[in-house]
Design a protein around this motif. Structure first.
Motif, PDB file in Angstrom:
ATOM      1  N   TYR A 135       0.850  -1.190   0.000  1.00 16.50           N
ATOM      2  CA  TYR A 135       0.000   0.000   0.000  1.00 16.50           C
ATOM      3  C   TYR A 135       0.887   1.242   0.000  1.00 16.50           C
ATOM      4  O   TYR A 135       2.087   1.200   0.303  1.00 16.50           O
ATOM      5  N   ALA A 136       0.260   2.358  -0.361  1.00 18.77           N
ATOM      6  CA  ALA A 136       0.936   3.655  -0.358  1.00 18.77           C
ATOM      7  C   ALA A 136      -0.123   4.727  -0.168  1.00 18.77           C
ATOM      8  O   ALA A 136      -1.264   4.564  -0.591  1.00 18.77           O
ATOM      9  N   TYR A 137       0.261   5.810   0.469  1.00 16.60           N
ATOM     10  CA  TYR A 137      -0.684   6.903   0.671  1.00 16.60           C
ATOM     11  C   TYR A 137       0.069   8.210   0.905  1.00 16.60           C
ATOM     12  O   TYR A 137       1.272   8.218   1.221  1.00 16.60           O
ATOM     13  N   ALA A 138      -0.657   9.294   0.718  1.00 13.96           N
ATOM     14  CA  ALA A 138      -0.111  10.624   0.951  1.00 13.96           C
ATOM     15  C   ALA A 138      -0.517  11.078   2.347  1.00 13.96           C
ATOM     16  O   ALA A 138      -1.698  11.085   2.679  1.00 13.96           O
ATOM     17  N   LEU A 245      -7.165   8.882   4.010  1.00 16.18           N
ATOM     18  CA  LEU A 245      -5.976   9.380   3.337  1.00 16.18           C
ATOM     19  C   LEU A 245      -5.965   8.890   1.896  1.00 16.18           C
ATOM     20  O   LEU A 245      -6.304   7.741   1.619  1.00 16.18           O
ATOM     21  N   ALA A 246      -5.568   9.760   0.974  1.00 12.18           N
ATOM     22  CA  ALA A 246      -5.577   9.424  -0.444  1.00 12.18           C
ATOM     23  C   ALA A 246      -4.428   8.477  -0.768  1.00 12.18           C
ATOM     24  O   ALA A 246      -3.316   8.620  -0.261  1.00 12.18           O
ATOM     25  N   GLY A 247      -4.718   7.505  -1.628  1.00 14.21           N
ATOM     26  CA  GLY A 247      -3.698   6.552  -2.037  1.00 14.21           C
ATOM     27  C   GLY A 247      -3.802   6.220  -3.506  1.00 14.21           C
ATOM     28  O   GLY A 247      -4.797   6.527  -4.157  1.00 14.21           O
ATOM     29  N   LEU A 248      -2.788   5.545  -4.028  1.00 15.96           N
ATOM     30  CA  LEU A 248      -2.733   5.263  -5.463  1.00 15.96           C
ATOM     31  C   LEU A 248      -3.924   4.450  -5.944  1.00 15.96           C
ATOM     32  O   LEU A 248      -4.509   4.747  -6.976  1.00 15.96           O
ATOM     33  N   ALA A 249      -4.327   3.430  -5.193  1.00 17.87           N
ATOM     34  CA  ALA A 249      -5.434   2.581  -5.629  1.00 17.87           C
ATOM     35  C   ALA A 249      -6.459   2.381  -4.522  1.00 17.87           C
ATOM     36  O   ALA A 249      -7.195   1.416  -4.508  1.00 17.87           O
TER      37      ALA A 249
END
Length: 313
Positions: A135-138, A245-249
């Motif tokens: 996962y990834a998020y801003a 939180l916004a993330g790529l997917a």
């Protein structure tokens, strides 16, 4: 006041057409700003008028804090009076305040926990967590505290070009302050359920906005599309991503985003032409927001004037 006090409660229905058409026909940046602005204005106006309905409808109930002059027949004739609606507005307004306050508090708590979890890492723009969960998020923190959080589990499945697309996408979320748009429409939808379609639309358009910015940064729409597709396949909107939180997917229909990236770049327009379907819908939503603001302002000013006239000096 009359019927104008009730209009802002239902005028959000005028924004439903633009909620879907903006996703399809407007640039994501323009769509996000338009939908967020309309949602914010309508939510504030509907909440204000809900408070006015509560005050007017309960003015003659025992224990109300209003002056005794409000019980005069002339005053009652000058304002709409519905005791049932007034009583119903009390728990409705209380629920709006509680739900919005809880949302704000929960999101602040999520951000604090996320920042504390990164306290032991180097103070860099990109924080890489040794975690097999992809996962990834801003993570917004204000200025230099903004960070992109990504796990080794996600980096391992992406090629170098796709990693650059990932970082560009998350940086776009931070630089455009997308978390503010998302929080605004979330609170608006909780203040007035008729605004929920706008919240769903903005969740999608902010992701599309970040997609387009990332495509410009890496100069390849196809690379961004591949990065989104891979991230979605391996993570499936992973529960490890902090909520809010916004993330790529993590938000928005991924197939539609990928299809949009594989097509031509959207045209940049500040406002759609009136002689189009999306233009009519946009003007309809804007008109609804203006009428909502005028109705709530008229009702508020009228109530203040009547209250002032009925209050003995």
């Amino acid at each position: 006041m009359g019927v104008f006090v009730f209009l802002p409660l239902v005028l959000p229905l005028t924004a439903w057409p633009i909620a879907r058409l903006a996703e399809q026909h407007l640039h994501p940046r323009a769509a996000t700003r338009l939908l967020t602005g309309v949602a914010a204005v309508m939510a504030v106006c509907s909440t204000l008028c809900l408070a006015l309905v509560m005050v007017v409808g309960t003015a003659q109930l025992p224990g109300n804090p209003l002056p005794d002059g409000w019980s005069d027949p002339e005053v009652r004739a000058a304002v709409p009076y519905d005791e049932v609606v007034g009583k119903a507005a009390i728990p409705a307004l209380f629920a709006v305040l509680v739900v919005c306050g809880r949302t704000w508090w929960r999101l602040a708590r999520v951000r604090r926990r996320a920042h504390r979890a990164l306290a032991g890492l180097r103070d860099t723009e990109v924080a890489v967590l040794a975690d097999g969960e992809p996962y990834a998020y801003a993570l917004p923190g204000g200025g230099r505290r903004d960070r992109v959080v990504v796990t080794t589990g996600l980096l391992e499945v992406l090629e170098p070009a796709e990693r650059r697309a990932l970082f560009a996408h998350e940086r776009a979320h931070l630089s455009a302050r997308h978390h503010r748009f998302l929080l605004t429409v979330r609170l608006a939808a909780q203040a007035n359920p008729f605004l929920r379609p706008l919240r769903t639309a903005v969740s999608y358009t902010t992701e599309r906005w970040a997609d387009e910015d990332a495509a410009q940064t890496v100069d390849s729409r196809r690379t961004v599309a591949r990065a989104i597709g891979k991230a979605a396949l391996v993570s499936g909107a992973s529960a490890a991503t902090p909520p809010g939180l916004a993330g790529l997917a993590a938000a928005g229909p991924v197939p539609r985003r990928v299809a949009a990236l594989l097509g031509p770049a959207p045209a940049v327009r500040t406002w759609p032409s009136l002689f189009t379907t999306v233009g009519v819908a946009a003007w309809g939503a804007a008109t609804g927001a203006v009428v909502s603001a005028m109705s709530s302002a008229n009702s508020a000013v009228t109530m203040v004037l009547i209250l002032h006239a009925a209050t003995p000096l």
